[in-house]
Design an enzyme around this catalytic site. Structure first.
Site, PDB file in Angstrom:
ATOM      1  N   HIS A 142      12.457  -2.798   2.906  1.00  0.00           N
ATOM      2  CA  HIS A 142      11.918  -1.475   3.228  1.00  0.00           C
ATOM      3  C   HIS A 142      12.910  -0.433   2.754  1.00  0.00           C
ATOM      4  CE1 HIS A 142       8.839  -3.372   5.562  1.00  0.00           C
ATOM      5  NE2 HIS A 142       9.777  -4.122   6.117  1.00  0.00           N
ATOM      6  N   HIS A 178       3.603  -4.241   9.550  1.00  0.00           N
ATOM      7  CA  HIS A 178       3.495  -4.026  10.995  1.00  0.00           C
ATOM      8  C   HIS A 178       2.154  -4.471  11.565  1.00  0.00           C
ATOM      9  CE1 HIS A 178       6.844  -1.598   9.739  1.00  0.00           C
ATOM     10  NE2 HIS A 178       6.060  -0.737   9.123  1.00  0.00           N
ATOM     11  N   SER A 230      13.024   2.720   3.880  1.00  0.00           N
ATOM     12  CA  SER A 230      13.485   3.451   5.060  1.00  0.00           C
ATOM     13  C   SER A 230      14.016   2.461   6.099  1.00  0.00           C
ATOM     14  CB  SER A 230      12.320   4.264   5.655  1.00  0.00           C
ATOM     15  OG  SER A 230      11.268   3.408   6.068  1.00  0.00           O
ATOM     16  N   GLU A 234      12.253  -9.626   2.639  1.00  0.00           N
ATOM     17  CA  GLU A 234      11.504  -8.448   3.100  1.00  0.00           C
ATOM     18  C   GLU A 234      12.346  -7.210   2.807  1.00  0.00           C
ATOM     19  OE1 GLU A 234      10.683  -8.600   7.287  1.00  0.00           O
ATOM     20  OE2 GLU A 234       9.908  -6.538   7.330  1.00  0.00           O
ATOM     21  N   ARG A 247      12.629   4.695  13.028  1.00  0.00           N
ATOM     22  CA  ARG A 247      11.393   5.478  12.907  1.00  0.00           C
ATOM     23  C   ARG A 247      10.493   5.256  14.127  1.00  0.00           C
ATOM     24  NH1 ARG A 247       9.017   4.982   7.017  1.00  0.00           N
ATOM     25  NH2 ARG A 247       7.913   6.831   7.803  1.00  0.00           N
ATOM     26  N   ALA A 276       2.907  -0.691   5.119  1.00  0.00           N
ATOM     27  CA  ALA A 276       2.436  -0.693   6.503  1.00  0.00           C
ATOM     28  C   ALA A 276       1.828  -2.030   6.926  1.00  0.00           C
ATOM     29  CB  ALA A 276       1.428   0.437   6.709  1.00  0.00           C
ATOM     30  N   ASP A 306       1.190 -15.293   7.386  1.00  0.00           N
ATOM     31  CA  ASP A 306       0.812 -16.687   7.132  1.00  0.00           C
ATOM     32  C   ASP A 306       1.003 -17.050   5.660  1.00  0.00           C
ATOM     33  OD1 ASP A 306       0.159 -17.084   9.785  1.00  0.00           O
ATOM     34  OD2 ASP A 306      -2.005 -16.852   9.498  1.00  0.00           O
ATOM     35  N   ASN A 355       7.960  -5.686  -0.429  1.00  0.00           N
ATOM     36  CA  ASN A 355       7.827  -4.496   0.418  1.00  0.00           C
ATOM     37  C   ASN A 355       6.340  -4.374   0.722  1.00  0.00           C
ATOM     38  OD1 ASN A 355       7.664  -2.075   1.730  1.00  0.00           O
ATOM     39  ND2 ASN A 355       8.971  -0.949   0.302  1.00  0.00           N
ATOM     40  N   ARG A 377       5.378  12.302  -2.933  1.00  0.00           N
ATOM     41  CA  ARG A 377       5.224  12.922  -1.606  1.00  0.00           C
ATOM     42  C   ARG A 377       6.270  12.359  -0.648  1.00  0.00           C
ATOM     43  NH1 ARG A 377      -0.522  11.341  -0.279  1.00  0.00           N
ATOM     44  NH2 ARG A 377      -0.967  10.933  -2.448  1.00  0.00           N
ATOM     45  N   ARG A 420       6.718   0.978  13.881  1.00  0.00           N
ATOM     46  CA  ARG A 420       7.362   0.417  12.678  1.00  0.00           C
ATOM     47  C   ARG A 420       8.509  -0.529  13.029  1.00  0.00           C
ATOM     48  NH1 ARG A 420       5.172   3.645   8.414  1.00  0.00           N
ATOM     49  NH2 ARG A 420       4.777   5.753   9.166  1.00  0.00           N
ATOM     50  N   TYR A 477      11.261   8.972   1.627  1.00  0.00           N
ATOM     51  CA  TYR A 477      11.331   7.912   0.627  1.00  0.00           C
ATOM     52  C   TYR A 477      12.083   8.296  -0.647  1.00  0.00           C
ATOM     53  CZ  TYR A 477       7.788   5.913   3.687  1.00  0.00           C
ATOM     54  OH  TYR A 477       7.125   5.427   4.780  1.00  0.00           O
ATOM     55  N   PRO A 507       0.793  -1.227   0.000  1.00  0.00           N
ATOM     56  CA  PRO A 507       0.000   0.000   0.000  1.00  0.00           C
ATOM     57  C   PRO A 507       0.824   1.275   0.000  1.00  0.00           C
ATOM     58  CG  PRO A 507      -0.164  -1.144   2.113  1.00  0.00           C
ATOM     59  CD  PRO A 507       0.520  -2.081   1.156  1.00  0.00           C
ATOM     60  N   ASN A 508       0.371   2.182  -0.835  1.00  0.00           N
ATOM     61  CA  ASN A 508       0.894   3.553  -0.962  1.00  0.00           C
ATOM     62  C   ASN A 508       2.208   3.639  -1.721  1.00  0.00           C
ATOM     63  OD1 ASN A 508      -1.224   4.900   0.525  1.00  0.00           O
ATOM     64  ND2 ASN A 508      -0.403   3.884   2.343  1.00  0.00           N
TER      65      ASN A 508
HETATM   66  O1  CA2 Z   1      10.288   1.985   4.183  1.00  0.00           O
HETATM   67  C1  CA2 Z   1       9.478   1.318   3.564  1.00  0.00           C
HETATM   68  O2  CA2 Z   1       9.694   0.859   2.432  1.00  0.00           O
HETATM   69  C2  CA2 Z   1       8.072   1.088   4.151  1.00  0.00           C
HETATM   70  O3  CA2 Z   1       7.679  -0.253   3.853  1.00  0.00           O
HETATM   71  C3  CA2 Z   1       7.164   2.088   3.481  1.00  0.00           C
HETATM   72  C4  CA2 Z   1       5.745   2.116   4.042  1.00  0.00           C
HETATM   73  C5  CA2 Z   1       5.790   2.231   5.568  1.00  0.00           C
HETATM   74  O4  CA2 Z   1       4.469   2.132   6.081  1.00  0.00           O
HETATM   75  C6  CA2 Z   1       6.661   1.174   6.204  1.00  0.00           C
HETATM   76  O5  CA2 Z   1       6.681   1.386   7.609  1.00  0.00           O
HETATM   77  C7  CA2 Z   1       8.071   1.251   5.664  1.00  0.00           C
HETATM   78  C8  CA2 Z   1       4.942   3.308   3.524  1.00  0.00           C
HETATM   79  C9  CA2 Z   1       5.040   3.565   2.070  1.00  0.00           C
HETATM   80  C10 CA2 Z   1       4.363   4.875   1.782  1.00  0.00           C
HETATM   81  O6  CA2 Z   1       4.990   5.446   0.680  1.00  0.00           O
HETATM   82  C11 CA2 Z   1       4.630   6.679   0.319  1.00  0.00           C
HETATM   83  C12 CA2 Z   1       5.448   7.291  -0.599  1.00  0.00           C
HETATM   84  C13 CA2 Z   1       5.140   8.551  -1.021  1.00  0.00           C
HETATM   85  C14 CA2 Z   1       4.006   9.196  -0.550  1.00  0.00           C
HETATM   86  C15 CA2 Z   1       3.193   8.574   0.351  1.00  0.00           C
HETATM   87  C16 CA2 Z   1       3.505   7.296   0.791  1.00  0.00           C
END
Ligand code: CA2
Length: 150
Positions: free
Chosen positions: A101, A81, A103, A99, A108, A78, A88, A75, A18, A112, A23, A10-11
């Protein structure tokens, strides 16, 4: 040819648009191209999928082996977490999963720091931004014992 599935949750389709301070400026399309180049340099290939829906990610993991993938780079965003269902699915995948990420999740917010996935994956790469994807490709191919003729 060894095929790797790169699965983004997601996202992550919003990358590069953004929160560049967290990121970076690289888009998901850029990242997919970097991963494809890393695979191709070793005579392997990648297929990339992104979904904002937990069930779609689970379905992709379930289908990966039958579709001929040798391993998965995940990846899960969220869901990492929160999702016992995804944990599973990874545990039952019968394929090596890395896995990933972008970041450093341990630097953080405390929520997370917990990953439901870490205990069921081969290994985890975090904190290297977009460069984590080609790193993960090389790590997975190494884990698989892939050589250029596979
Ligand atoms: O660091 C990572 O790759 C994460 O998997 C990214 C997730 C975050 O919830 C994990 O804790 C760590 C979030 C990705 C959101 O990405 C965005 C990028 C640009 C704008 C909005 C969200």
């Amino acid at each position: 040819m060894t095929k790797i599935l790169i699965l983004n949750g997601p996202n992550l389709n919003k990358l590069g648009t953004r929160q560049p301070e967290v990121y970076g400026h690289t888009t998901l399309a850029d990242i997919e191209a970097m991963a494809a180049a890393a695979a191709s340099a070793q005579g392997a290939s990648v297929a990339c999928q992104q979904s904002n829906h937990e069930g779609d990610l689970i379905d992709a993991i379930h289908g990966a082996r039958a579709e001929g993938f040798a391993g998965i780079i995940l990846n899960a965003g969220a869901y990492t977490h929160t999702s016992i269902a995804l944990m599973d699915a990874v545990a039952a995948a019968d394929l090596p999963v890395i896995e990933l990420h972008m970041s450093n999740i341990h630097a953080r917010e405390p929520f997370r720091h917990v990953s439901y996935l870490s205990k069921v994956v081969v290994g985890m790469i975090c904190g290297f931004g977009a460069a984590g994807y080609p790193l993960a490709v090389r790590a997975l191919l190494g884990h698989l014992g892939h050589d250029r003729d596979d």
